[in-house]
Design a protein around this motif. Structure first.
Motif, PDB file in Angstrom:
ATOM      1  N   ILE A  99       0.850  -1.200   0.000  1.00 11.90           N
ATOM      2  CA  ILE A  99       0.000   0.000   0.000  1.00 11.90           C
ATOM      3  C   ILE A  99       0.882   1.245   0.000  1.00 11.90           C
ATOM      4  CG2 ILE A  99      -1.992  -1.104   1.070  1.00 11.90           C
ATOM      5  CD1 ILE A  99      -1.126   0.127   3.735  1.00 11.90           C
ATOM      6  N   TYR A 100       0.289   2.322  -0.470  1.00 10.07           N
ATOM      7  CA  TYR A 100       1.037   3.557  -0.723  1.00 10.07           C
ATOM      8  C   TYR A 100       0.124   4.736  -0.398  1.00 10.07           C
ATOM      9  CZ  TYR A 100       3.252   7.021  -3.953  1.00 10.07           C
ATOM     10  OH  TYR A 100       3.852   8.102  -4.530  1.00 10.07           O
ATOM     11  N   THR A 119       1.180  -3.894   6.256  1.00  7.92           N
ATOM     12  CA  THR A 119       1.063  -4.505   4.925  1.00  7.92           C
ATOM     13  C   THR A 119       2.414  -4.674   4.244  1.00  7.92           C
ATOM     14  OG1 THR A 119      -1.177  -3.653   4.611  1.00  7.92           O
ATOM     15  CG2 THR A 119       0.055  -4.224   2.625  1.00  7.92           C
ATOM     16  N   ASN A 120       3.247  -3.642   4.282  1.00  8.51           N
ATOM     17  CA  ASN A 120       4.470  -3.634   3.474  1.00  8.51           C
ATOM     18  C   ASN A 120       5.657  -4.351   4.097  1.00  8.51           C
ATOM     19  OD1 ASN A 120       2.924  -2.073   1.793  1.00  8.51           O
ATOM     20  ND2 ASN A 120       3.983  -0.152   2.203  1.00  8.51           N
ATOM     21  N   ALA A 121       5.669  -4.482   5.421  1.00 13.15           N
ATOM     22  CA  ALA A 121       6.815  -5.128   6.081  1.00 13.15           C
ATOM     23  C   ALA A 121       6.403  -6.316   6.943  1.00 13.15           C
ATOM     24  CB  ALA A 121       7.579  -4.108   6.926  1.00 13.15           C
ATOM     25  N   VAL A 122       5.400  -6.119   7.798  1.00 14.00           N
ATOM     26  CA  VAL A 122       4.971  -7.212   8.680  1.00 14.00           C
ATOM     27  C   VAL A 122       4.299  -8.317   7.864  1.00 14.00           C
ATOM     28  CG1 VAL A 122       3.583  -7.845  10.688  1.00 14.00           C
ATOM     29  CG2 VAL A 122       4.723  -5.615  10.612  1.00 14.00           C
ATOM     30  N   GLY A 123       3.503  -7.953   6.864  1.00 12.51           N
ATOM     31  CA  GLY A 123       2.844  -8.946   6.010  1.00 12.51           C
ATOM     32  C   GLY A 123       3.832  -9.917   5.384  1.00 12.51           C
ATOM     33  N   VAL A 175       6.348  10.575   0.328  1.00 14.75           N
ATOM     34  CA  VAL A 175       5.645   9.332   0.697  1.00 14.75           C
ATOM     35  C   VAL A 175       6.311   8.623   1.890  1.00 14.75           C
ATOM     36  CG1 VAL A 175       4.519   9.001  -1.513  1.00 14.75           C
ATOM     37  CG2 VAL A 175       6.798   8.086  -1.209  1.00 14.75           C
ATOM     38  N   ILE A 176       6.286   9.269   3.032  1.00 14.24           N
ATOM     39  CA  ILE A 176       7.070   8.850   4.196  1.00 14.24           C
ATOM     40  C   ILE A 176       6.746   7.438   4.673  1.00 14.24           C
ATOM     41  CG2 ILE A 176       7.599   9.374   6.612  1.00 14.24           C
ATOM     42  CD1 ILE A 176       8.861  11.293   4.524  1.00 14.24           C
ATOM     43  N   SER A 177       5.467   7.123   4.835  1.00 10.20           N
ATOM     44  CA  SER A 177       5.117   5.797   5.356  1.00 10.20           C
ATOM     45  C   SER A 177       5.533   4.695   4.388  1.00 10.20           C
ATOM     46  CB  SER A 177       3.607   5.718   5.629  1.00 10.20           C
ATOM     47  OG  SER A 177       2.860   5.994   4.464  1.00 10.20           O
ATOM     48  N   TYR A 178       5.399   4.954   3.097  1.00  6.92           N
ATOM     49  CA  TYR A 178       5.790   3.979   2.082  1.00  6.92           C
ATOM     50  C   TYR A 178       7.302   3.760   2.106  1.00  6.92           C
ATOM     51  CZ  TYR A 178       6.131   1.844  -2.603  1.00  6.92           C
ATOM     52  OH  TYR A 178       6.388   1.011  -3.666  1.00  6.92           O
ATOM     53  N   ARG A 179       8.059   4.850   2.101  1.00 10.41           N
ATOM     54  CA  ARG A 179       9.523   4.743   2.122  1.00 10.41           C
ATOM     55  C   ARG A 179      10.017   3.982   3.347  1.00 10.41           C
ATOM     56  NH1 ARG A 179      12.489   7.961  -1.258  1.00 10.41           N
ATOM     57  NH2 ARG A 179      11.366   9.601  -2.379  1.00 10.41           N
ATOM     58  N   CYS A 180       9.532   4.374   4.517  1.00  9.69           N
ATOM     59  CA  CYS A 180      10.023   3.762   5.763  1.00  9.69           C
ATOM     60  C   CYS A 180       9.658   2.283   5.835  1.00  9.69           C
ATOM     61  CB  CYS A 180       9.465   4.502   6.972  1.00  9.69           C
ATOM     62  SG  CYS A 180      10.106   6.188   7.162  1.00  9.69           S
ATOM     63  N   SER A 181       8.441   1.945   5.409  1.00  7.44           N
ATOM     64  CA  SER A 181       8.030   0.545   5.465  1.00  7.44           C
ATOM     65  C   SER A 181       8.791  -0.311   4.455  1.00  7.44           C
ATOM     66  CB  SER A 181       6.526   0.417   5.246  1.00  7.44           C
ATOM     67  OG  SER A 181       6.140   0.933   3.991  1.00  7.44           O
ATOM     68  N   LYS A 212       3.260   2.130 -14.447  1.00  8.02           N
ATOM     69  CA  LYS A 212       1.935   2.731 -14.661  1.00  8.02           C
ATOM     70  C   LYS A 212       0.854   1.806 -14.091  1.00  8.02           C
ATOM     71  CE  LYS A 212       3.341   4.977 -18.999  1.00  8.02           C
ATOM     72  NZ  LYS A 212       3.356   6.375 -18.557  1.00  8.02           N
ATOM     73  N   THR A 213       0.554   1.982 -12.822  1.00 10.99           N
ATOM     74  CA  THR A 213      -0.499   1.218 -12.144  1.00 10.99           C
ATOM     75  C   THR A 213      -1.312   2.206 -11.316  1.00 10.99           C
ATOM     76  OG1 THR A 213       0.895   0.829 -10.207  1.00 10.99           O
ATOM     77  CG2 THR A 213       0.988  -0.826 -11.959  1.00 10.99           C
ATOM     78  N   ASP A 214      -2.294   1.686 -10.571  1.00 13.88           N
ATOM     79  CA  ASP A 214      -3.048   2.557  -9.658  1.00 13.88           C
ATOM     80  C   ASP A 214      -2.097   3.235  -8.683  1.00 13.88           C
ATOM     81  OD1 ASP A 214      -5.301   1.708 -10.890  1.00 13.88           O
ATOM     82  OD2 ASP A 214      -5.962   0.359  -9.299  1.00 13.88           O
ATOM     83  N   MET A 215      -1.103   2.482  -8.209  1.00 13.50           N
ATOM     84  CA  MET A 215      -0.146   3.026  -7.257  1.00 13.50           C
ATOM     85  C   MET A 215       0.856   3.959  -7.933  1.00 13.50           C
ATOM     86  SD  MET A 215       2.512   0.973  -4.736  1.00 13.50           S
ATOM     87  CE  MET A 215       1.237   0.089  -3.846  1.00 13.50           C
TER      88      MET A 215
END
Length: 256
Positions: A99-100, A119-123, A175-181, A212-215
């Motif tokens: 997720i982003y 989602t990005n690390a624990v998952g 995109v802080i949460s995305y980068r850190c995760s 080129k995606t939704d994200m």
């Protein structure tokens, strides 16, 4: 070009973007896996229609309900996969779900940080733990030497935006949460590589490019088709020398 010979592949986040394109190209390849387990949060929902259409035409494609942020859902998914494999192992786990959110240092809050990490690390951490017995089984029963994606591997779909060294080049999107995760996912990949290598499991993080995606949005450089063709050409050539590395969709190393 080397061919991926994995008998059983599991992908998370398979109903759209890179995940859906991976499913399509694996199915359409010269040697499709005997089993492709495509997971998503709602296989019966409208966003999984294309995935359901593929499953109706390909008996080797199994749709599995899974939210990687839900430990109980992961356990349920393992039981489904085990049942289909009927005593065989899982060769390739691709942790693609992510997720982003466009959060900056000024706007990000604790809830968003925790959501991204779940989602990005624990998952991916929980997925590897849960499917480890099936990955180990595939590694034990393989006649291949060394480490490879055809034998047993965990591939974590990461990003250059998780690279600390490269941050200044792409910080026009904070995109802080995305980068850190994703930086946490990179560390997880290195730890998995050091831990699981002795059991014959390869662990690598791959950056699919800006797609080129939704994200990725339509601003991105690459189509999903181009990115996935690149990823699927990299997977068969990965070996112990790549263990614990972060590589891009062309197989080039990215610094941590």
């Amino acid at each position: 070009m080397a061919a991926l010979r994995a008998r059983a592949v599991l992908l998370t986040g398979s109903n759209r973007g890179i995940g859906l394109e991976l499913v399509k190209q694996l199915l359409g390849g010269p040697r499709p896996p005997a089993w492709i387990f495509a997971t998503c949060r709602d296989p019966e929902g409208p966003r999984a229609q294309e995935l359901r259409d593929l499953a109706s035409r390909h008996p080797n494609l199994v749709l599995v309900k899974l939210d990687v942020a839900d430990p109980s859902a992961i356990i349920s998914a393992v039981k489904i996969v085990e049942g289909k494999l009927n005593g065989a192992g899982l060769n390739l786990l691709i942790n693609n779900a992510g997720i982003y959110a466009p959060a900056t240092l000024d706007t990000v809050d604790s809830e968003e940080m925790i959501r991204a990490y779940k989602t990005n690390a624990v998952g991916p951490l929980l997925m590897a733990q849960a499917f480890l017995p099936l990955l180990k089984k595939a590694a034990r029963e393989s006649t291949d030497k060394g480490l490879s994606c055809s034998k047993a591997a965990i591939i974590n779909i990461s990003t250059i935006m998780g690279s600390i060294e490269k941050t200044s080049e792409s910080f026009f999107k904070p995109v802080i949460s995305y980068r850190c995760s994703k930086a946490a996912l990179n560390m997880l990949t290195k730890c998995q590589a050091l831990t699981y290598e002795e059991t014959g499991i390869l662990c690598v993080a791959l950056h699919p490019g800006w797609v080129k995606t939704d994200m990725g949005t339509q601003e991105a450089d690459l189509t999903a088709d181009t990115s996935v063709r690149g990823l699927l050409s990299v997977l068969p050539i990965l070996s112990e020398k790549h263990s614990g590395s972060l590589l891009n969709w062309e197989g080039k190393a990215i610094p941590w």
